[in-house]
Design a protein around this motif. Sequence first.
Motif, PDB file in Angstrom:
ATOM      1  N   UNK A   1       0.854  -1.177   0.000  1.00 16.10           N
ATOM      2  CA  UNK A   1       0.000   0.000   0.000  1.00 16.10           C
ATOM      3  C   UNK A   1       0.897   1.236   0.000  1.00 16.10           C
ATOM      4  N   UNK A   2       0.318   2.389   0.255  1.00 12.42           N
ATOM      5  CA  UNK A   2       1.086   3.633   0.243  1.00 12.42           C
ATOM      6  C   UNK A   2       0.634   4.510   1.395  1.00 12.42           C
ATOM      7  N   UNK A   3       1.469   5.473   1.735  1.00 12.20           N
ATOM      8  CA  UNK A   3       1.109   6.439   2.759  1.00 12.20           C
ATOM      9  C   UNK A   3       0.029   7.374   2.217  1.00 12.20           C
ATOM     10  N   UNK A   4      -0.803   7.861   3.087  1.00 10.66           N
ATOM     11  CA  UNK A   4      -1.925   8.700   2.675  1.00 10.66           C
ATOM     12  C   UNK A   4      -1.425  10.001   2.054  1.00 10.66           C
ATOM     13  N   UNK A   5      -2.096  10.437   1.006  1.00 11.59           N
ATOM     14  CA  UNK A   5      -1.730  11.690   0.341  1.00 11.59           C
ATOM     15  C   UNK A   5      -2.936  12.614   0.278  1.00 11.59           C
ATOM     16  N   UNK A   6      -2.676  13.887   0.056  1.00  7.94           N
ATOM     17  CA  UNK A   6      -3.727  14.903   0.036  1.00  7.94           C
ATOM     18  C   UNK A   6      -3.978  15.380  -1.384  1.00  7.94           C
ATOM     19  N   UNK A   7      -5.224  15.732  -1.667  1.00  2.00           N
ATOM     20  CA  UNK A   7      -5.609  16.301  -2.959  1.00  2.00           C
ATOM     21  C   UNK A   7      -5.756  17.812  -2.815  1.00  2.00           C
ATOM     22  N   UNK A   8      -5.203  18.603  -3.727  1.00  2.00           N
ATOM     23  CA  UNK A   8      -5.322  20.072  -3.618  1.00  2.00           C
ATOM     24  C   UNK A   8      -6.771  20.522  -3.636  1.00  2.00           C
ATOM     25  N   UNK A   9      -7.037  21.594  -2.931  1.00  5.01           N
ATOM     26  CA  UNK A   9      -8.384  22.161  -2.949  1.00  5.01           C
ATOM     27  C   UNK A   9      -8.681  22.868  -4.258  1.00  5.01           C
ATOM     28  N   UNK A  10      -7.622  23.213  -4.992  1.00  3.26           N
ATOM     29  CA  UNK A  10      -7.776  23.848  -6.296  1.00  3.26           C
ATOM     30  C   UNK A  10      -6.582  23.465  -7.155  1.00  3.26           C
ATOM     31  N   UNK A  11      -6.840  23.189  -8.426  1.00  2.00           N
ATOM     32  CA  UNK A  11      -5.759  22.805  -9.327  1.00  2.00           C
ATOM     33  C   UNK A  11      -5.074  24.003  -9.970  1.00  2.00           C
ATOM     34  N   UNK A  12      -5.576  25.189  -9.742  1.00  2.00           N
ATOM     35  CA  UNK A  12      -5.015  26.394 -10.368  1.00  2.00           C
ATOM     36  C   UNK A  12      -4.374  27.352  -9.364  1.00  2.00           C
ATOM     37  N   UNK A  13      -4.664  27.222  -8.095  1.00  2.00           N
ATOM     38  CA  UNK A  13      -4.118  28.111  -7.079  1.00  2.00           C
ATOM     39  C   UNK A  13      -2.770  27.592  -6.591  1.00  2.00           C
ATOM     40  N   UNK A  14      -1.739  28.418  -6.682  1.00  2.00           N
ATOM     41  CA  UNK A  14      -0.408  28.015  -6.255  1.00  2.00           C
ATOM     42  C   UNK A  14      -0.346  27.808  -4.740  1.00  2.00           C
ATOM     43  N   UNK A  15      -1.032  28.644  -4.002  1.00  2.00           N
ATOM     44  CA  UNK A  15      -1.037  28.484  -2.552  1.00  2.00           C
ATOM     45  C   UNK A  15      -1.715  27.182  -2.144  1.00  2.00           C
ATOM     46  N   UNK A  16      -2.792  26.814  -2.844  1.00  2.00           N
ATOM     47  CA  UNK A  16      -3.466  25.549  -2.551  1.00  2.00           C
ATOM     48  C   UNK A  16      -2.567  24.358  -2.865  1.00  2.00           C
ATOM     49  N   UNK A  17      -1.785  24.456  -3.918  1.00  2.00           N
ATOM     50  CA  UNK A  17      -0.872  23.372  -4.272  1.00  2.00           C
ATOM     51  C   UNK A  17       0.232  23.221  -3.235  1.00  2.00           C
ATOM     52  N   UNK A  18       0.764  24.345  -2.749  1.00  2.00           N
ATOM     53  CA  UNK A  18       1.810  24.282  -1.729  1.00  2.00           C
ATOM     54  C   UNK A  18       1.269  23.660  -0.440  1.00  2.00           C
ATOM     55  N   UNK A  19       0.069  24.042  -0.057  1.00  2.00           N
ATOM     56  CA  UNK A  19      -0.528  23.480   1.151  1.00  2.00           C
ATOM     57  C   UNK A  19      -0.774  21.979   0.989  1.00  2.00           C
ATOM     58  N   UNK A  20      -1.206  21.582  -0.198  1.00  2.94           N
ATOM     59  CA  UNK A  20      -1.454  20.155  -0.436  1.00  2.94           C
ATOM     60  C   UNK A  20      -0.157  19.354  -0.355  1.00  2.94           C
TER      61      UNK A  20
END
Length: 525
Positions: A149-168
């Motif tokens: 299996x794999x460790x849990x990962x997070x999905x970005x809240x937005x695919x276009x926001x750079x801040x959302x990608x960094x947080x993810x």
Amino acid sequence: MKRMASSVYSSLDAVKPSKILLSYQSKAGENLGVSKPNYLLYTRCGRVPYLTDDIIEEQLKHISPMRLLCLPTVYNFIDNINKFPGSARKYLNIPEDALVVLYQKDPTEPRLFGADSQSSCCVEVRGGRRMLDVSQYCNVVTTLQPNLSHFMFATPNSSSSQSALKKAAKRTATHHAQCYKSLSTHNDTLTYRNKLQTAQSQPSADTVENSGQLEQGPTTEENGNGEGGMNSEVGAGVCDAQNRKIGTCSKLDNEESYKIGCASNNKAPDVSHKASINHQLVPSSLSKNGHSTQKDSSDCGINSKTGCSYLGKTSPTAMAIHIDCTISLQFSLSQILELDFELVKNCQYAFVLYDADNFTIPHLKTVLDNLSPLCTKFLFGASSLATIVDCVKIGFEYFDGIYPYLLTKKYLALNFDFEHFEKFSSGNENVILDVSHPSFKNNFEPLTKYCECYCCKNYTKAYLNHLFVTKELLGPMLLMIHNLFSFHTFFNVIQSLLAKNENKEIQNEYFESFCCKIKQLHFSV
């Protein structure tokens, strides 16, 4: 042609078909290798869509022994599995000798953005959405007991926001670290249990003396720094240096074999941080026929004679890192940078989620260059045969088997002779047939003239067209048999082409001509 081969085929250095990287235990008790490149048999709740186990046993005997278990399809049954007296495999009717790979998402379903929270991830199941934190996710892993299996990962809240990608990316790194700590306790307990069972089945003088310690399980003591210690003499998988970080590799009996946290005679300062998570894959040196038949099921999951990674039923669940390659190269690299450096450097299991619409193959190659060269790479989301052959060239070994299911779901059938691809003329017929099309209503020819599956040898296009028009359950069943058989043949051809000649230049020419033919034709779903 040779000049082109020298430049184009340079990327094929990553492909090493002579090595069998995974092994599984057959019903006869032998450890058999899984050749690469290969695929994970896609399942829904442990069952192959449209097919029964009897059909698979009779008509598809030689398909891949690895099964992909998607968490969204099985999550609703977790409570029942916990109450079930038997194992999760028995409840889901999964063969005991199958290699089970658990994945957090369902690759056939669209991605959800904006559904995750700061400390939990969303799993879309039948009846709604469920939020899982790290503790709940680890409980699911320990309940289902997959081989990998794999460790849990997070999905970005937005695919276009750079801040959302960094947080993810930061949330994914946090989830990885928390999963590592949480799963440590379970895997340590399982390791001690295996040691105890071995000691009880093979009693000796030393075993009798140490039986009291084994029955007590993991023991902790205070070291010089006041941190909790652990008796690593019986704790396989514990890091052997007090100051060693998570992800540092140690040598096993086989000099070419490496695994994070190998057992040693030293004491680890902290059980929670120096755990026996078996998420390493080991280079293998196998017999001439490509199969390992050593009956060795040690607690470390490593066959010391062959160096092959053994994912047995009693071994702790092997864990992998996860990289999301569906949005942008910058986001993918940021996930790697946020993870522990030693973990990324030495990790030899990596799951990569891929989207061909937003990510190119050169960008995917850049991501792989930042992982360990010993890392065994699994690709999820490949909905085209052209994507698969391109990813084989850059070093991917295993792929999700969603392609046959996606074809069958849309009433499509593969119509291509993979074994004699050089003779196929794309101008004469289509490589993908729409069985529900009215043109097949009075066509009494076999579904494809190239295939030797049960469907093509016994049924015609007209009959299959009738089944789909009338929405009979037999239609998708027969079509799934054909598509899965053809998909398996596709991987068999790749394996044979890569191992066809000892001359590397000739081998590359054969393989590249096959890749060019696949790319020229439209195999995308």
